[in-house]
Design an enzyme around this catalytic site. Structure first.
Site, short mmCIF file in Angstrom:
data_model
loop_
_atom_site.label_atom_id
_atom_site.label_comp_id
_atom_site.label_asym_id
_atom_site.label_seq_id
_atom_site.Cartn_x
_atom_site.Cartn_y
_atom_site.Cartn_z
CG ASP A 10 -5.11 -38.75 15.70
OD1 ASP A 10 -4.94 -39.82 15.07
OD2 ASP A 10 -5.73 -37.78 15.22
CB SER A 11 -1.68 -38.26 12.65
OG SER A 11 -3.04 -38.18 12.24
CB CYS A 73 -3.83 -42.66 15.16
SG CYS A 73 -3.18 -42.50 13.48
CD GLU A 152 -5.50 -32.40 11.90
OE1 GLU A 152 -5.13 -31.32 12.40
OE2 GLU A 152 -5.67 -33.44 12.59
CB CYS A 184 -9.47 -42.31 9.65
SG CYS A 184 -8.47 -40.84 10.02
CG HIS A 186 -8.54 -36.91 11.38
ND1 HIS A 186 -7.53 -37.75 11.81
CD2 HIS A 186 -8.07 -35.65 11.51
CE1 HIS A 186 -6.48 -37.01 12.16
NE2 HIS A 186 -6.78 -35.74 12.00
#
Length: 272
Positions: A10-11, A73, A152, A184, A186
């Site tokens: 993932d990012s 992701c 994040e 997403c 996240h």
């Protein structure tokens, strides 16, 4: 072969929502995860650059002897899935198709919302996937670029997070959607605020969680499932950013305080 770990990328930490579901659905499968925190967010980046980063992470995990690669992701899935399926020597799965199938199954009025990063929305990947299966559906798509930084920075439970979610979800007022894809990985960390904002009658689809069900099926299809009644290898986590920061957020989300997290310098990820 079957005792090898499943690789996830993932990012940043968002892909851990996929890992959390994997730990629940596939308790005997080992995890090898890398989060590219040093280069996030992926959403605003050009698709070609996201593909290059994804290939780097794929090669890194493949070198760890994984048996399957999960692009946890959505932005990377839209930019790199087809390419990596052709170039990596192991099965590769993304998060968009499973999330789209789940939304089509869940909707009653064929009005589906999608929230995702700028890159995913710009690619129209979800709309294309949904309409390719059922043209009756109408898709309402919204980029939410502020959501990833909130997660994040470990602020996803704060009043600021709620305010940003409320302001963003106002877009869907009057659309009459009954299903909303969290496009997403996240975003599930913001799920309580998102559900409150859109109302209890809107079904939220966690594309990452749906992906793990597909992973389970593919493990059986390719005869890759771990045949032991325990994990043969320890779970491993890597981050191109701060290992301590990753461990803090990951530990909270996964409810674990003994994660094995290693820092990976971006410079070591050049394509070979």
């Amino acid at each position: 072969m079957t005792s090898q770990a499943i690789g996830y990328m993932d990012s940043g930490v968002g892909g851990l929502t996929v890992v959390k579901e994997a730990l629940r659905q596939l308790p005997y499968e080992s995890v090898c995860f890398i989060g590219d925190q040093a280069r996030l967010p992926y959403g605003p980046r050009p698709a070609e650059q996201v593909r290059e980063f994804s290939e780097q992470l794929g090669q890194f995990l493949t070198a760890k002897n994984i048996k399957m690669f999960v692009i946890a992701c959505n932005t990377a899935t839209s930019a790199a899935l087809e390419y990596l399926q052709k170039t990596l020597p192991i099965p590769v799965i993304g998060v968009i198709s499973p999330g789209s199938r789940a939304a089509i199954k869940a909707t009653k009025n064929h009005r589906i919302g999608v929230i995702a990063t700028e890159g995913t929305i710009k690619s129209n990947a979800y709309e294309k996937a949904i309409l390719s299966k059922d043209l009756q559906n109408k898709v309402f798509s919204l980029a939410c670029p502020k959501f990833v930084p909130i997660v994040e920075s470990n602020e996803y439970k704060t009043k600021i997070a709620k305010q940003i979610v409320d302001e963003s979800m106002a877009y869907f007022k009057g659309t009459d959607i009954d299903t909303l894809i969290l496009g997403c990985t996240h975003y599930p960390l913001l799920k309580p605020f998102i559900q409150e904002a859109v109302g209890p009658d809107v079904k939220l689809i966690d594309s990452g969680a749906e992906t793990v069900s597909s992973v389970s099926l593919l493990l059986d299809y390719f005869n890759l499932a771990n045949e032991s009644s325990h994990k043969e290898l320890p779970d491993r986590y890597f981050s191109t950013g701060s290992a301590d920061r990753f461990k803090l957020i990951a530990g909270n989300w996964l409810e674990m305080d003994d994660l094995n997290v290693t820092h990976v310098p971006v410079e070591s990820l050049s394509l070979k």
